[in-house]
Scaffold this motif. Structure first.
Motif, PDB file in Angstrom:
ATOM      1  N   PRO A  57       1.419  -1.097  -0.380  1.00 14.32           N
ATOM      2  CA  PRO A  57       0.249  -0.048   0.249  1.00 14.32           C
ATOM      3  C   PRO A  57       1.147   1.393  -0.014  1.00 14.32           C
ATOM      4  O   PRO A  57       0.213   2.226  -1.044  1.00 14.32           O
ATOM      5  CB  PRO A  57      -0.481  -0.030   1.857  1.00 14.32           C
ATOM      6  N   GLU A  58       2.263   1.248   0.617  1.00 11.81           N
ATOM      7  CA  GLU A  58       2.522   2.976   0.510  1.00 11.81           C
ATOM      8  C   GLU A  58       3.677   2.394  -0.528  1.00 11.81           C
ATOM      9  O   GLU A  58       3.602   3.630  -0.545  1.00 11.81           O
ATOM     10  CB  GLU A  58       3.750   1.902   2.296  1.00 11.81           C
ATOM     11  N   GLN A  59       3.726   2.461  -1.215  1.00 14.73           N
ATOM     12  CA  GLN A  59       4.397   2.099  -2.346  1.00 14.73           C
ATOM     13  C   GLN A  59       3.371   2.438  -3.358  1.00 14.73           C
ATOM     14  O   GLN A  59       3.661   3.059  -4.851  1.00 14.73           O
ATOM     15  CB  GLN A  59       4.520   0.752  -3.763  1.00 14.73           C
ATOM     16  N   ILE A  60       2.247   2.665  -3.495  1.00 11.17           N
ATOM     17  CA  ILE A  60       0.718   3.172  -4.482  1.00 11.17           C
ATOM     18  C   ILE A  60      -0.056   4.157  -3.367  1.00 11.17           C
ATOM     19  O   ILE A  60      -0.971   4.774  -4.204  1.00 11.17           O
ATOM     20  CB  ILE A  60       0.255   1.750  -5.034  1.00 11.17           C
ATOM     21  N   THR A  61       0.191   5.129  -2.618  1.00  9.34           N
ATOM     22  CA  THR A  61      -0.380   5.981  -2.010  1.00  9.34           C
ATOM     23  C   THR A  61       0.757   6.800  -1.082  1.00  9.34           C
ATOM     24  O   THR A  61       1.793   6.768  -1.096  1.00  9.34           O
ATOM     25  CB  THR A  61      -1.271   5.550  -0.659  1.00  9.34           C
ATOM     26  N   ARG A  62       0.304   8.742  -1.400  1.00  8.08           N
ATOM     27  CA  ARG A  62       0.814   9.216  -1.359  1.00  8.08           C
ATOM     28  C   ARG A  62      -0.499  10.451  -0.718  1.00  8.08           C
ATOM     29  O   ARG A  62      -1.919  10.358  -0.933  1.00  8.08           O
ATOM     30  CB  ARG A  62       1.214   9.725  -2.564  1.00  8.08           C
ATOM     31  N   PRO A  63       0.322  11.186   0.291  1.00  7.04           N
ATOM     32  CA  PRO A  63      -0.493  12.273   0.818  1.00  7.04           C
ATOM     33  C   PRO A  63      -1.311  13.172  -0.568  1.00  7.04           C
ATOM     34  O   PRO A  63      -0.520  13.394  -1.438  1.00  7.04           O
ATOM     35  CB  PRO A  63      -0.118  13.568   1.526  1.00  7.04           C
ATOM     36  N   LEU A  64      -2.782  14.015  -0.766  1.00 12.20           N
ATOM     37  CA  LEU A  64      -2.817  14.210  -1.590  1.00 12.20           C
ATOM     38  C   LEU A  64      -2.215  15.423  -1.903  1.00 12.20           C
ATOM     39  O   LEU A  64      -2.004  16.144  -3.159  1.00 12.20           O
ATOM     40  CB  LEU A  64      -4.781  14.755  -1.433  1.00 12.20           C
ATOM     41  N   ARG A  65      -1.639  16.205  -0.783  1.00 12.99           N
ATOM     42  CA  ARG A  65      -0.957  17.256  -1.226  1.00 12.99           C
ATOM     43  C   ARG A  65       0.043  17.523  -1.780  1.00 12.99           C
ATOM     44  O   ARG A  65       1.011  18.437  -2.347  1.00 12.99           O
ATOM     45  CB  ARG A  65      -0.991  18.202   0.153  1.00 12.99           C
ATOM     46  N   GLN A  66       0.965  16.156  -2.082  1.00 15.10           N
ATOM     47  CA  GLN A  66       1.987  16.181  -2.428  1.00 15.10           C
ATOM     48  C   GLN A  66       2.196  16.151  -4.071  1.00 15.10           C
ATOM     49  O   GLN A  66       3.132  15.910  -4.527  1.00 15.10           O
ATOM     50  CB  GLN A  66       2.674  14.937  -1.898  1.00 15.10           C
ATOM     51  N   MET A  67       0.755  15.431  -4.145  1.00 20.08           N
ATOM     52  CA  MET A  67       0.354  15.595  -5.589  1.00 20.08           C
ATOM     53  C   MET A  67       0.035  16.086  -6.738  1.00 20.08           C
ATOM     54  O   MET A  67      -0.395  16.687  -7.479  1.00 20.08           O
ATOM     55  CB  MET A  67      -0.763  14.406  -5.790  1.00 20.08           C
ATOM     56  N   VAL A  68       0.033  18.038  -6.019  1.00 26.06           N
ATOM     57  CA  VAL A  68      -0.841  18.503  -6.389  1.00 26.06           C
ATOM     58  C   VAL A  68       0.183  19.768  -6.870  1.00 26.06           C
ATOM     59  O   VAL A  68       1.311  20.310  -5.585  1.00 26.06           O
ATOM     60  CB  VAL A  68      -1.873  19.241  -6.050  1.00 26.06           C
ATOM     61  N   ARG A  69       0.623  21.069  -7.589  1.00 22.01           N
ATOM     62  CA  ARG A  69       1.459  21.802  -7.494  1.00 22.01           C
ATOM     63  C   ARG A  69       1.776  23.017  -6.580  1.00 22.01           C
ATOM     64  O   ARG A  69       0.128  23.124  -5.624  1.00 22.01           O
ATOM     65  CB  ARG A  69       1.128  22.469  -9.618  1.00 22.01           C
ATOM     66  N   ARG A  70       2.646  23.451  -6.252  1.00 20.29           N
ATOM     67  CA  ARG A  70       2.348  24.709  -5.246  1.00 20.29           C
ATOM     68  C   ARG A  70       1.616  26.058  -6.051  1.00 20.29           C
ATOM     69  O   ARG A  70       1.375  25.709  -6.727  1.00 20.29           O
ATOM     70  CB  ARG A  70       3.880  25.170  -4.423  1.00 20.29           C
ATOM     71  N   GLY A  71       0.672  26.066  -4.710  1.00 19.55           N
ATOM     72  CA  GLY A  71      -0.394  27.001  -5.623  1.00 19.55           C
ATOM     73  C   GLY A  71      -1.711  26.261  -5.630  1.00 19.55           C
ATOM     74  O   GLY A  71      -2.849  26.798  -5.797  1.00 19.55           O
ATOM     75  N   VAL A  72      -2.147  25.637  -5.445  1.00 23.29           N
ATOM     76  CA  VAL A  72      -3.655  24.201  -5.443  1.00 23.29           C
ATOM     77  C   VAL A  72      -3.555  24.859  -4.331  1.00 23.29           C
ATOM     78  O   VAL A  72      -2.862  23.329  -3.838  1.00 23.29           O
ATOM     79  CB  VAL A  72      -3.417  23.117  -5.916  1.00 23.29           C
ATOM     80  N   GLU A  73      -4.891  24.893  -3.783  1.00 18.38           N
ATOM     81  CA  GLU A  73      -4.952  25.213  -2.206  1.00 18.38           C
ATOM     82  C   GLU A  73      -6.553  23.573  -2.485  1.00 18.38           C
ATOM     83  O   GLU A  73      -7.061  23.795  -3.325  1.00 18.38           O
ATOM     84  CB  GLU A  73      -6.042  26.489  -2.407  1.00 18.38           C
ATOM     85  N   VAL A  74      -6.037  23.391  -1.397  1.00 14.02           N
ATOM     86  CA  VAL A  74      -6.473  21.872  -1.081  1.00 14.02           C
ATOM     87  C   VAL A  74      -7.567  21.886   0.116  1.00 14.02           C
ATOM     88  O   VAL A  74      -7.086  22.601   1.452  1.00 14.02           O
ATOM     89  CB  VAL A  74      -5.818  20.346  -0.779  1.00 14.02           C
ATOM     90  N   ILE A  75      -9.757  21.580   0.049  1.00 10.57           N
ATOM     91  CA  ILE A  75      -9.384  20.873   1.046  1.00 10.57           C
ATOM     92  C   ILE A  75     -10.115  20.049   1.287  1.00 10.57           C
ATOM     93  O   ILE A  75     -10.926  19.603   0.328  1.00 10.57           O
ATOM     94  CB  ILE A  75     -11.216  22.316   0.916  1.00 10.57           C
ATOM     95  N   HIS A  76      -9.614  19.582   2.319  1.00 11.95           N
ATOM     96  CA  HIS A  76      -9.718  17.634   2.727  1.00 11.95           C
ATOM     97  C   HIS A  76     -11.846  18.331   3.744  1.00 11.95           C
ATOM     98  O   HIS A  76     -11.887  18.367   5.028  1.00 11.95           O
ATOM     99  CB  HIS A  76      -9.185  17.525   3.252  1.00 11.95           C
ATOM    100  N   ALA A  77     -12.683  17.913   2.773  1.00 11.14           N
ATOM    101  CA  ALA A  77     -14.056  17.731   3.140  1.00 11.14           C
ATOM    102  C   ALA A  77     -14.715  17.478   1.709  1.00 11.14           C
ATOM    103  O   ALA A  77     -14.458  16.670   0.792  1.00 11.14           O
ATOM    104  CB  ALA A  77     -14.384  19.459   3.583  1.00 11.14           C
ATOM    105  N   SER A  78     -15.821  16.936   2.341  1.00  9.37           N
ATOM    106  CA  SER A  78     -17.354  15.995   1.510  1.00  9.37           C
ATOM    107  C   SER A  78     -18.069  17.101   0.554  1.00  9.37           C
ATOM    108  O   SER A  78     -18.545  17.797   1.649  1.00  9.37           O
ATOM    109  CB  SER A  78     -18.108  15.258   2.188  1.00  9.37           C
ATOM    110  N   ALA A  79     -18.469  17.293  -0.394  1.00 13.64           N
ATOM    111  CA  ALA A  79     -19.319  18.416  -0.841  1.00 13.64           C
ATOM    112  C   ALA A  79     -20.481  17.805  -0.141  1.00 13.64           C
ATOM    113  O   ALA A  79     -20.597  16.892  -0.940  1.00 13.64           O
ATOM    114  CB  ALA A  79     -19.025  18.349  -2.224  1.00 13.64           C
TER     115      ALA A  79
END
Length: 412
Positions: A57-79
């Motif tokens: 599992p650790e080989q194919i998972t990453r924190p979402l914030r590490q997957m996006v460019r600087r300057g992309v705002e990430v909000i962890h919530a459910s619409a």
């Protein structure tokens, strides 16, 4: 010109690519906001490698914030609510206004829609489900393994890959003569949208791996006590281990916002990804995209739900939104090209590619099994899971170019 806010719902492949491309194209006065409930991103095209122990599992998972460019705002919530008329989204108590809204929420799983399925079957479409199936495969000493498809579902090749990889897994453990693998589907052939020639080629791949293929078997219920599959108009079938694809459905949130058709999916212009609202777009599994009919020319089919399409659509969509914000006309459109790597085990894979918008029917070809196609999928996995800075650096570019040479933008 004032800054615009582009709100993206869903942090899967389509949402991540859209956010990163928009951040690349637009100056910082414009906000790119990605809303996703899960803090960890799991690369679903690698789930089947997890199933057979070729990944952890650790080989194919990453924190979402590490997957996006600087300057992309990430909000962890459910619409929770979308108001297309007033232009805002409620997400766990937050009110998020937007100028552009991108729906990349994917498909939800509905195992409860088939009696007994949730209790009896292993689901390989979630990280938790695939790990439970892996544990069961490791301790399985022999018997009948049933891989069962229910419609609709995403990733057209996944059930065929799963069946072949399971058969290969037991063969490598010396249990090939003690395990029978059966694949059941309501469809008339493997991957019917791709045509009879490809379907027959995939059927031959299954046979070569010792998988028994059962078309036109629609699952109506499962009896966990007797371990029986009940199909409409067919004899019951006994299993010892069940790997099931549950029916998929669109998010209720979108239906409540009056964005879906009667089937629960979001209709879009297949070229521009626009919904019926000018400033709302949708891509990937959540969409309903009509393509030319194959079996009945006057009855259109739907574009398969696949990460490769979501990736390509996201690149087109981000470009179109950026051009519009910058006041520049563009003719860039999504043209319906798709690719699919079919893992068969033993480091071998097939490769299907073609144009799904072709007239009078989609034109798709399958290349024969080889190590090249498997390597292409591995290269793309490594590129995708690298940090954005690495992905867009020299070594990242090398992996990207290599994966493009194999024409594998992701696993369909």
């Amino acid at each position: 010109m004032g800054g615009k806010t582009i709100l993206i719902l869903g942090g899967g492949i389509g949402g991540i690519v859209t956010a990163n491309q928009l951040r690349k194209y637009l100056p910082r006065q414009h906000r790119i906001v990605l809303v996703e409930r899960n803090e960890q991103h799991a690369f679903a095209p690698s789930f089947l490698w997890l199933m057979i122990g070729d990944r952890r599992p650790e080989q194919i998972t990453r924190p979402l914030r590490q997957m996006v460019r600087r300057g992309v705002e990430v909000i962890h919530a459910s619409a929770r609510h979308i108001d297309p008329d007033k232009g805002y989204v409620e997400a766990d108590g937050q009110s998020l206004s937007y100028d552009y809204l991108v729906l990349a929420l994917g498909a939800e799983l509905a195992p409860e829609s088939i009696p007994g399925l949730a209790e009896a079957g292993h689901n390989f479409y979630t990280l938790e489900g695939i790990m439970k199936l892996h544990d069961s495969l490791k301790t399985f000493g022999g018997g009948t393994v049933a891989v069962v498809v229910s419609l609709p579902y995403k990733c057209p090749g996944a059930p065929h890959e799963a069946a072949m990889l399971i058969a290969d897994f037991f063969k490598r453990r010396g249990l090939g003569n003690k395990v029978d693998v059966h694949l059941f589907t309501p469809e008339p052939q493997p991957m019917p949208v791709a045509g009879p020639a490809l379907g027959e080629a995939v059927r031959q791949m299954l046979t070569a791996k010792g998988v028994s293929f059962h078309p036109q078997h629609k699952l109506s219920s499962v009896n966990p006590q007797s371990q029986e599959l009940v199909f409409e108009g067919k004899e019951p079938f006994h299993y010892d281990l069940l790997a099931a694809i549950p029916p998929h459905r669109g998010p209720q949130l979108l239906k409540e916002a009056r964005l879906t058709n009667e089937a629960g999916w979001v209709p879009v212009d297949r070229a521009t990804l626009e919904t019926k609202y000018k400033n709302i777009y949708a891509l990937g599994d959540v969409t309903a995209v009509s393509i030319p009919g194959r079996w009945k020319p006057d009855v259109p089919m739907m574009l398969p739900k696949a990460s490769g399409f979501a990736h390509a659509q996201a690149e087109v969509l981000a470009s179109r939104i950026a051009y519009e914000i910058n006041g520049v006309a563009t003719e860039e459109t999504f043209r319906g090209d798709g690719y699919c790597g079919l893992e068969a085990g033993g480091g071998l894979a097939g490769f299907a590619s073609g144009n799904f918008f072709a007239e009078p029917a989609p034109q798709v070809q399958l290349r024969k099994l080889g190590r090249t196609w498997h390597l292409g999928k591995v290269l793309f996995e490594k590129w995708w899971l690298a940090p954005p800075g690495f992905r867009h650096g020299v070594l990242g570019l090398t992996l990207r170019v290599s994966s493009k040479l194999f024409k594998v933008p992701g696993s369909l």
